[in-house]
Motif scaffolding. Structure first.
Motif, PDB file in Angstrom:
ATOM      1  N   LEU A  75     -31.860 -39.844  -3.311  1.00 33.56           N
ATOM      2  CA  LEU A  75     -31.897 -38.633  -2.498  1.00 33.56           C
ATOM      3  C   LEU A  75     -32.068 -38.939  -1.020  1.00 33.56           C
ATOM      4  N   SER A  76     -32.774 -40.029  -0.709  1.00 35.76           N
ATOM      5  CA  SER A  76     -33.125 -40.367   0.670  1.00 35.76           C
ATOM      6  C   SER A  76     -32.029 -41.192   1.347  1.00 35.76           C
ATOM      7  N   PRO A  77     -31.382 -40.670   2.383  1.00 39.72           N
ATOM      8  CA  PRO A  77     -30.374 -41.454   3.094  1.00 39.72           C
ATOM      9  C   PRO A  77     -30.940 -42.750   3.678  1.00 39.72           C
ATOM     10  N   ARG A  78     -32.209 -42.713   4.110  1.00 46.42           N
ATOM     11  CA  ARG A  78     -32.807 -43.919   4.670  1.00 46.42           C
ATOM     12  C   ARG A  78     -32.979 -44.979   3.590  1.00 46.42           C
ATOM     13  N   MET A  79     -33.379 -44.576   2.399  1.00 44.41           N
ATOM     14  CA  MET A  79     -33.483 -45.527   1.289  1.00 44.41           C
ATOM     15  C   MET A  79     -32.118 -46.142   0.986  1.00 44.41           C
ATOM     16  N   VAL A  80     -31.095 -45.311   0.971  1.00 44.56           N
ATOM     17  CA  VAL A  80     -29.741 -45.814   0.706  1.00 44.56           C
ATOM     18  C   VAL A  80     -29.316 -46.797   1.787  1.00 44.56           C
ATOM     19  N   GLU A  81     -29.655 -46.490   3.026  1.00 40.31           N
ATOM     20  CA  GLU A  81     -29.336 -47.392   4.137  1.00 40.31           C
ATOM     21  C   GLU A  81     -30.009 -48.752   3.951  1.00 40.31           C
ATOM     22  N   LEU A  82     -31.289 -48.739   3.569  1.00 42.61           N
ATOM     23  CA  LEU A  82     -32.003 -49.989   3.345  1.00 42.61           C
ATOM     24  C   LEU A  82     -31.422 -50.743   2.151  1.00 42.61           C
ATOM     25  N   ALA A  83     -31.092 -50.016   1.096  1.00 38.13           N
ATOM     26  CA  ALA A  83     -30.518 -50.664  -0.090  1.00 38.13           C
ATOM     27  C   ALA A  83     -29.216 -51.373   0.266  1.00 38.13           C
ATOM     28  N   ARG A  84     -28.379 -50.719   1.051  1.00 39.82           N
ATOM     29  CA  ARG A  84     -27.115 -51.347   1.457  1.00 39.82           C
ATOM     30  C   ARG A  84     -27.368 -52.572   2.328  1.00 39.82           C
ATOM     31  N   ASP A  96     -28.337 -36.151  -5.144  1.00 41.71           N
ATOM     32  CA  ASP A  96     -29.424 -35.434  -5.800  1.00 41.71           C
ATOM     33  C   ASP A  96     -29.291 -35.584  -7.312  1.00 41.71           C
ATOM     34  N   LEU A  97     -30.415 -35.647  -8.012  1.00 40.66           N
ATOM     35  CA  LEU A  97     -30.383 -35.761  -9.471  1.00 40.66           C
ATOM     36  C   LEU A  97     -29.751 -34.539 -10.133  1.00 40.66           C
ATOM     37  N   LEU A  98     -29.740 -33.422  -9.447  1.00 37.43           N
ATOM     38  CA  LEU A  98     -29.140 -32.212 -10.017  1.00 37.43           C
ATOM     39  C   LEU A  98     -27.653 -32.095  -9.723  1.00 37.43           C
ATOM     40  N   ALA A  99     -27.120 -32.986  -8.907  1.00 34.84           N
ATOM     41  CA  ALA A  99     -25.695 -32.977  -8.567  1.00 34.84           C
ATOM     42  C   ALA A  99     -25.286 -34.401  -8.232  1.00 34.84           C
ATOM     43  N   LEU A 100     -25.240 -35.256  -9.235  1.00 36.17           N
ATOM     44  CA  LEU A 100     -24.999 -36.675  -9.010  1.00 36.17           C
ATOM     45  C   LEU A 100     -23.594 -36.923  -8.472  1.00 36.17           C
ATOM     46  N   TYR A 114     -39.264 -43.447 -12.488  1.00 41.36           N
ATOM     47  CA  TYR A 114     -40.179 -42.680 -11.633  1.00 41.36           C
ATOM     48  C   TYR A 114     -39.444 -41.806 -10.624  1.00 41.36           C
ATOM     49  N   SER A 115     -38.267 -41.320 -10.980  1.00 40.17           N
ATOM     50  CA  SER A 115     -37.548 -40.408 -10.092  1.00 40.17           C
ATOM     51  C   SER A 115     -37.656 -38.955 -10.556  1.00 40.17           C
ATOM     52  N   VAL A 116     -37.763 -38.718 -11.869  1.00 43.23           N
ATOM     53  CA  VAL A 116     -37.864 -37.335 -12.344  1.00 43.23           C
ATOM     54  C   VAL A 116     -39.241 -36.738 -12.049  1.00 43.23           C
ATOM     55  N   THR A 125     -34.519 -30.312 -17.558  1.00 43.47           N
ATOM     56  CA  THR A 125     -33.364 -30.229 -18.457  1.00 43.47           C
ATOM     57  C   THR A 125     -32.047 -30.254 -17.690  1.00 43.47           C
ATOM     58  N   PRO A 126     -31.893 -29.491 -16.582  1.00 38.91           N
ATOM     59  CA  PRO A 126     -30.646 -29.607 -15.817  1.00 38.91           C
ATOM     60  C   PRO A 126     -30.391 -31.012 -15.275  1.00 38.91           C
ATOM     61  N   ALA A 127     -31.445 -31.705 -14.851  1.00 34.63           N
ATOM     62  CA  ALA A 127     -31.262 -33.073 -14.354  1.00 34.63           C
ATOM     63  C   ALA A 127     -30.810 -33.998 -15.471  1.00 34.63           C
ATOM     64  N   PHE A 128     -31.427 -33.869 -16.645  1.00 30.43           N
ATOM     65  CA  PHE A 128     -31.018 -34.718 -17.764  1.00 30.43           C
ATOM     66  C   PHE A 128     -29.600 -34.366 -18.228  1.00 30.43           C
ATOM     67  N   ALA A 129     -29.228 -33.102 -18.162  1.00 30.89           N
ATOM     68  CA  ALA A 129     -27.857 -32.717 -18.505  1.00 30.89           C
ATOM     69  C   ALA A 129     -26.861 -33.359 -17.542  1.00 30.89           C
ATOM     70  N   GLU A 130     -27.250 -33.449 -16.267  1.00 29.27           N
ATOM     71  CA  GLU A 130     -26.390 -34.101 -15.282  1.00 29.27           C
ATOM     72  C   GLU A 130     -26.294 -35.605 -15.570  1.00 29.27           C
ATOM     73  N   MET A 131     -27.401 -36.213 -15.970  1.00 28.25           N
ATOM     74  CA  MET A 131     -27.361 -37.625 -16.349  1.00 28.25           C
ATOM     75  C   MET A 131     -26.475 -37.833 -17.572  1.00 28.25           C
ATOM     76  N   ARG A 132     -26.550 -36.915 -18.515  1.00 31.83           N
ATOM     77  CA  ARG A 132     -25.688 -37.000 -19.704  1.00 31.83           C
ATOM     78  C   ARG A 132     -24.221 -36.906 -19.303  1.00 31.83           C
ATOM     79  N   ARG A 133     -23.932 -36.038 -18.348  1.00 33.68           N
ATOM     80  CA  ARG A 133     -22.548 -35.865 -17.891  1.00 33.68           C
ATOM     81  C   ARG A 133     -21.948 -37.161 -17.383  1.00 33.68           C
TER      82      ARG A 133
END
Length: 211
Positions: A75-84, A96-100, A114-116, A125-133
């Motif tokens: 979710l965090s753009p700064r985290m993504v920047e550091l990861a890259r 977002d976990l609700l709209a991957l 530790y993200s949920v 449930t909507p987040a897990f449904a998105e993960m299932r998708r």
């Protein structure tokens, strides 16, 4: 996306650099977590693995070292920047976990460590449904969380001002949400905290999208 997700995003943007320094090497002293992650790599059988809530990419990097093809999403753009920055050979996306930001059935396996815990109860449930998708039929999902029923509001984290809630969760509750989203829960594990960790009891569930 709700306002609370904005609070979470801003808080993790604020602590991102310090989080990397403090948490980036955590798998070195977590043998149980490494064992469970190896199960995920084996289950993926060479297919792509999603690290959902990847933070600065340390788990994604470890999975890649085991031979997995990993896509980290946070979710965090700064985290993504550091990861890259830290893992230039890996793929990371902001989302977002609700709209991957991933296609249907893109991944052979996924982890959500530790993200949920930052989701509201009605969002599980909507987040897990998105993960299932985004998982292929037969794909596995490893979820970890702090065990309990409290909600801890943090307004300061390592000396930085933040505004974020940590939802402790009962294993049966998480299992019920996984089942409600169409997963089959195949294994569960609980453990006490390690000396290097915050003093909370930890829960893990391994679930599968049915074929």
């Amino acid at each position: 996306m709700g306002a609370d997700h904005g609070r979470v995003r801003g808080s993790y943007d604020t602590v991102a650099e310090e989080y990397l320094g403090r948490i980036g090497g955590e798998l070195a002293h977590k043998p149980v977590d490494r064992a469970l992650l190896r199960v995920v790599v084996e289950e993926a059988a060479g297919g792509p693995v999603a690290d959902l809530g990847c933070g600065p990419g340390h788990v994604a990097g470890w999975l890649a070292e085991q031979g997995a093809r990993v896509v980290g999403i946070d979710l965090s753009p700064r985290m993504v920047e550091l990861a890259r920055r830290e893992r230039p050979g890996a793929v990371f996306r902001a989302g977002d976990l609700l709209a991957l930001p991933a296609a249907d059935g893109e991944f052979a396996a996924a982890v959500a460590l530790y993200s949920v815990i930052h989701l509201e109860p009605a969002e599980l449930t909507p987040a897990f449904a998105e993960m299932r998708r985004v998982l292929r039929p037969g794909g596995v999902l490893l979820v970890s969380f702090h065990l309990g029923s409290e909600v801890r509001r943090m307004e300061e984290w390592w000396g930085h001002p933040v505004d974020v809630d940590f939802h402790f969760l009962e294993a049966d509750t998480v299992a019920a949400h996984l089942t409600g989203a169409g997963f089959t829960v195949e294994a569960r594990l609980e453990r006490e905290s390690l000396p290097e960790e915050a003093a909370t009891r930890r829960g893990y569930l391994l679930a599968r999208r049915p074929r």
